[in-house]
Design an enzyme around this catalytic site. Structure first.
Site, short mmCIF file in Angstrom:
data_model
loop_
_atom_site.label_atom_id
_atom_site.label_comp_id
_atom_site.label_asym_id
_atom_site.label_seq_id
_atom_site.Cartn_x
_atom_site.Cartn_y
_atom_site.Cartn_z
CG HIS A 138 7.64 -5.66 0.67
ND1 HIS A 138 8.22 -4.55 1.24
CD2 HIS A 138 6.36 -5.26 0.04
CE1 HIS A 138 7.62 -3.46 0.81
NE2 HIS A 138 6.66 -3.80 0.15
CG PHE A 154 7.83 -0.17 -4.37
CD1 PHE A 154 8.42 -0.43 -3.15
CD2 PHE A 154 7.30 -1.05 -5.19
CE1 PHE A 154 8.13 -1.66 -2.67
CE2 PHE A 154 6.94 -2.30 -4.73
CZ PHE A 154 7.15 -2.61 -3.54
CG ASP A 162 -0.19 0.16 2.48
OD1 ASP A 162 0.84 -0.29 2.65
OD2 ASP A 162 -0.96 0.12 3.58
CE1 TYR A 191 7.48 3.70 0.48
CE2 TYR A 191 7.25 5.12 -1.48
CZ TYR A 191 7.94 4.02 -0.76
OH TYR A 191 8.76 3.39 -1.45
#
Length: 215
Positions: A182, A73, A60, A62
């Protein structure tokens, strides 16, 4: 949103789950601090569907001020590079030599046909995964299914548990799936580092007559 996505998006927006999600988001944006800004929520769909060749699926957005910009990202130029992206850059450097981006913006990847999509597209400030379970997962599942049908020879990079749960949606006889932990500091050493997804991706694209991505 690019014209090529409008038919798909319009059909999803009319479904009951998305109407419920939209009502929830309207109230959230009215009463809380939500990221990214409203006009950036669908930024990942600003590029031509017919040019998509890589899908990077994250978790999801930041949840800190100034960071989320609607691309998984990615952060705006001038913002500090977040730890997950630092680790992505480290893996690029180890995999293919040197990352090309001078800052935390991944807009150059989007321009090359990389769809930077989170599993959940919004978040409350300072509360990671606060919008999970509200309907976004249904939307991103539909997006992956649509891409799986409509585009040939895609590369899907699935990073983290939430993203890897989408693997079953992809026809691996037609597309390449690269899955790993991740890239966050909490999990990058559990399989993200050393996975070499960037060279594997470019090799696949070139084998299927497409140009590799300048990472």
């Amino acid at each position: 949103m690019h014209e090529s996505w409008k038919s798909f998006l319009r059909s999803e927006f009319e479904k009951p789950y998305f109407k419920d999600l939209a009502e929830f988001l309207h109230d959230e944006y009215d009463h809380k601090t939500i990221y990214p800004r409203k006009e950036l929520v669908f930024r990942a769909f600003a590029s031509d569907l017919n040019e998509v060749k890589v899908v990077i699926l994250g978790q999801d957005p930041y949840h800190t001020p100034g960071a989320a910009e609607g691309l998984a990202f990615s952060v705006p130029s001038g913002q500090p590079v977040p730890p997950s992206l630092v680790n992505i850059y480290k893996e690029i450097d180890a995999d293919i030599g040197r990352h090309a981006n001078p800052n935390g913006s991944l807009a150059s990847w989007q321009k090359q046909g990389v769809l930077l999509l989170n599993t959940v597209l919004t978040v409350e400030a300072h509360k990671p995964k606060s919008h999970a379970g509200r309907g976004w997962e249904t939307f991103t599942t539909a997006t992956i299914e649509y891409l799986n049908r409509e585009r040939p020879h895609l590369v899907f990079m699935l990073w983290g548990r939430d993203a890897r749960n989408k693997k079953s949606l992809v026809d691996t006889s037609r597309h390449l799936v690269l899955e790993s932990a991740h890239p966050s500091p909490l999990s990058a050493y559990n399989g993200f580092f050393g996975s070499r997804p960037f060279s594997k991706c470019n090799r696949w694209l070139e084998e299927h007559g497409m140009s590799g991505v300048e990472w």
